[in-house]
Design a protein around this motif. Structure first.
Motif, PDB file in Angstrom:
ATOM      1  N   GLN A 134      -9.442   5.244  -4.190  1.00 51.66           N
ATOM      2  CA  GLN A 134     -10.874   5.513  -4.035  1.00 51.66           C
ATOM      3  C   GLN A 134     -11.689   4.694  -5.028  1.00 51.66           C
ATOM      4  O   GLN A 134     -12.724   4.126  -4.663  1.00 51.66           O
ATOM      5  CB  GLN A 134     -11.157   7.004  -4.223  1.00 51.66           C
ATOM      6  CG  GLN A 134     -10.682   7.866  -3.093  1.00 51.66           C
ATOM      7  CD  GLN A 134     -10.784   9.348  -3.399  1.00 51.66           C
ATOM      8  OE1 GLN A 134     -10.877   9.764  -4.560  1.00 51.66           O
ATOM      9  NE2 GLN A 134     -10.757  10.163  -2.362  1.00 51.66           N
ATOM     10  N   SER A 135     -11.238   4.630  -6.257  1.00 54.54           N
ATOM     11  CA  SER A 135     -11.956   3.864  -7.286  1.00 54.54           C
ATOM     12  C   SER A 135     -12.036   2.387  -6.917  1.00 54.54           C
ATOM     13  O   SER A 135     -13.090   1.757  -7.057  1.00 54.54           O
ATOM     14  CB  SER A 135     -11.277   4.016  -8.649  1.00 54.54           C
ATOM     15  OG  SER A 135     -11.387   5.340  -9.100  1.00 54.54           O
ATOM     16  N   SER A 136     -10.932   1.847  -6.432  1.00 55.63           N
ATOM     17  CA  SER A 136     -10.900   0.446  -6.030  1.00 55.63           C
ATOM     18  C   SER A 136     -11.859   0.180  -4.874  1.00 55.63           C
ATOM     19  O   SER A 136     -12.619  -0.792  -4.887  1.00 55.63           O
ATOM     20  CB  SER A 136      -9.477   0.063  -5.630  1.00 55.63           C
ATOM     21  OG  SER A 136      -9.431  -1.250  -5.142  1.00 55.63           O
ATOM     22  N   LEU A 137     -11.833   1.066  -3.869  1.00 50.59           N
ATOM     23  CA  LEU A 137     -12.729   0.907  -2.721  1.00 50.59           C
ATOM     24  C   LEU A 137     -14.192   1.062  -3.133  1.00 50.59           C
ATOM     25  O   LEU A 137     -15.064   0.331  -2.652  1.00 50.59           O
ATOM     26  CB  LEU A 137     -12.383   1.919  -1.630  1.00 50.59           C
ATOM     27  CG  LEU A 137     -11.077   1.679  -0.888  1.00 50.59           C
ATOM     28  CD1 LEU A 137     -10.718   2.870  -0.021  1.00 50.59           C
ATOM     29  CD2 LEU A 137     -11.155   0.417  -0.059  1.00 50.59           C
ATOM     30  N   LEU A 138     -14.447   1.999  -4.028  1.00 47.42           N
ATOM     31  CA  LEU A 138     -15.817   2.235  -4.480  1.00 47.42           C
ATOM     32  C   LEU A 138     -16.349   1.051  -5.276  1.00 47.42           C
ATOM     33  O   LEU A 138     -17.494   0.628  -5.083  1.00 47.42           O
ATOM     34  CB  LEU A 138     -15.880   3.517  -5.304  1.00 47.42           C
ATOM     35  CG  LEU A 138     -17.254   4.105  -5.550  1.00 47.42           C
ATOM     36  CD1 LEU A 138     -18.017   4.296  -4.253  1.00 47.42           C
ATOM     37  CD2 LEU A 138     -17.132   5.418  -6.280  1.00 47.42           C
TER      38      LEU A 138
ATOM     39  N   LEU B 100       0.829  -1.202   0.000  1.00 50.91           N
ATOM     40  CA  LEU B 100       0.000   0.000   0.000  1.00 50.91           C
ATOM     41  C   LEU B 100       0.867   1.256   0.000  1.00 50.91           C
ATOM     42  O   LEU B 100       0.425   2.321  -0.419  1.00 50.91           O
ATOM     43  CB  LEU B 100      -0.935   0.016   1.223  1.00 50.91           C
ATOM     44  CG  LEU B 100      -2.019  -1.052   1.240  1.00 50.91           C
ATOM     45  CD1 LEU B 100      -2.733  -1.063   2.589  1.00 50.91           C
ATOM     46  CD2 LEU B 100      -3.009  -0.832   0.112  1.00 50.91           C
ATOM     47  N   VAL B 101       2.099   1.118   0.509  1.00 49.69           N
ATOM     48  CA  VAL B 101       3.058   2.220   0.492  1.00 49.69           C
ATOM     49  C   VAL B 101       4.390   1.698  -0.029  1.00 49.69           C
ATOM     50  O   VAL B 101       4.673   0.496   0.025  1.00 49.69           O
ATOM     51  CB  VAL B 101       3.262   2.860   1.895  1.00 49.69           C
ATOM     52  CG1 VAL B 101       1.997   3.522   2.401  1.00 49.69           C
ATOM     53  CG2 VAL B 101       3.788   1.852   2.897  1.00 49.69           C
ATOM     54  N   ILE B 102       5.194   2.639  -0.516  1.00 48.40           N
ATOM     55  CA  ILE B 102       6.566   2.321  -0.874  1.00 48.40           C
ATOM     56  C   ILE B 102       7.464   2.995   0.150  1.00 48.40           C
ATOM     57  O   ILE B 102       7.061   3.972   0.795  1.00 48.40           O
ATOM     58  CB  ILE B 102       6.901   2.769  -2.314  1.00 48.40           C
ATOM     59  CG1 ILE B 102       6.617   4.253  -2.517  1.00 48.40           C
ATOM     60  CG2 ILE B 102       6.161   1.919  -3.327  1.00 48.40           C
ATOM     61  CD1 ILE B 102       7.034   4.787  -3.862  1.00 48.40           C
ATOM     62  N   ARG B 103       8.670   2.465   0.307  1.00 49.76           N
ATOM     63  CA  ARG B 103       9.558   2.974   1.356  1.00 49.76           C
ATOM     64  C   ARG B 103      10.947   3.222   0.770  1.00 49.76           C
ATOM     65  O   ARG B 103      11.541   2.337   0.160  1.00 49.76           O
ATOM     66  CB  ARG B 103       9.623   1.953   2.491  1.00 49.76           C
ATOM     67  CG  ARG B 103      10.512   2.334   3.631  1.00 49.76           C
ATOM     68  CD  ARG B 103      10.394   1.377   4.792  1.00 49.76           C
ATOM     69  NE  ARG B 103      10.751   0.008   4.420  1.00 49.76           N
ATOM     70  CZ  ARG B 103      10.347  -1.073   5.083  1.00 49.76           C
ATOM     71  NH1 ARG B 103       9.579  -0.960   6.146  1.00 49.76           N
ATOM     72  NH2 ARG B 103      10.715  -2.273   4.700  1.00 49.76           N
TER      73      ARG B 103
ATOM     74  N   ALA C 219       1.646   3.923  -2.543  1.00 49.83           N
ATOM     75  CA  ALA C 219       1.967   3.139  -3.734  1.00 49.83           C
ATOM     76  C   ALA C 219       1.020   3.489  -4.876  1.00 49.83           C
ATOM     77  O   ALA C 219       1.371   3.353  -6.047  1.00 49.83           O
ATOM     78  CB  ALA C 219       1.894   1.650  -3.417  1.00 49.83           C
ATOM     79  N   ASN C 220      -0.185   3.929  -4.532  1.00 51.21           N
ATOM     80  CA  ASN C 220      -1.189   4.304  -5.534  1.00 51.21           C
ATOM     81  C   ASN C 220      -1.722   5.694  -5.234  1.00 51.21           C
ATOM     82  O   ASN C 220      -1.721   6.142  -4.084  1.00 51.21           O
ATOM     83  CB  ASN C 220      -2.355   3.305  -5.541  1.00 51.21           C
ATOM     84  CG  ASN C 220      -1.931   1.937  -6.008  1.00 51.21           C
ATOM     85  OD1 ASN C 220      -1.375   1.789  -7.089  1.00 51.21           O
ATOM     86  ND2 ASN C 220      -2.177   0.928  -5.191  1.00 51.21           N
ATOM     87  N   SER C 221      -2.236   6.337  -6.247  1.00 52.97           N
ATOM     88  CA  SER C 221      -2.823   7.665  -6.070  1.00 52.97           C
ATOM     89  C   SER C 221      -4.124   7.571  -5.278  1.00 52.97           C
ATOM     90  O   SER C 221      -4.720   6.495  -5.143  1.00 52.97           O
ATOM     91  CB  SER C 221      -3.105   8.305  -7.430  1.00 52.97           C
ATOM     92  OG  SER C 221      -4.194   7.649  -8.055  1.00 52.97           O
TER      93      SER C 221
END
Length: 128
Positions: free
Chosen positions: A81-85, A59-62, A74-76
């Motif tokens: 939001q689109s994925s969750l929706l 979900l994040v990059i480090r 990791a994502n905009s």
């Protein structure tokens, strides 16, 4: 069985940290902790652990090039939001976007919000 990384949805706590990162941009654990501490009591180690889990879930990059690791989404925001929706529409509304919109538009929707929605619908209609 390996799970598809795009299938992974952030938890509420993870979304809190993602929202901070989307606003701030890449940040250290300390910077994220200071920001989240303005609205809720959370320990530094809790923020660190959540970020480590988020990194494992992609979900994040480090960036580990400095002593203080820097985290970034990791994502905009729009992609997440689109994925969750899409997930919500499928699970709670049987795949019906209109049912979602009807539920979202209740008596508390202001005239300004309705006008904004009308404009958006007109723009979408013109693009078709």
């Amino acid at each position: 069985m390996l799970r598809d990384k795009s299938d992974i949805k952030p938890t509420e706590a993870e979304l809190t940290l993602l929202n901070i990162l989307w606003k701030m941009g890449p940040a250290t654990v300390r910077q994220i902790h200071e920001n989240v501490s303005q609205t809720q009591q959370t320990g530094y180690t809790t923020v660190l652990k959540i970020l480590q889990i988020m990194h494992e879930k992609a979900l994040v990059i480090r960036d580990e090039s400095n002593r203080a690791h820097v985290y970034a989404p990791a994502n905009s925001e729009v992609v997440t939001q689109s994925s969750l929706l899409k997930d919500l529409v499928l699970k709670a509304f049987g795949g019906s976007k209109s049912k979602l919109v009807m539920r979202a538009l209740d008596d508390s929707t202001s005239k300004e919000e309705i006008e904004d929605i009308r404009k958006l619908l007109n723009e979408l209609e013109q693009q078709s």
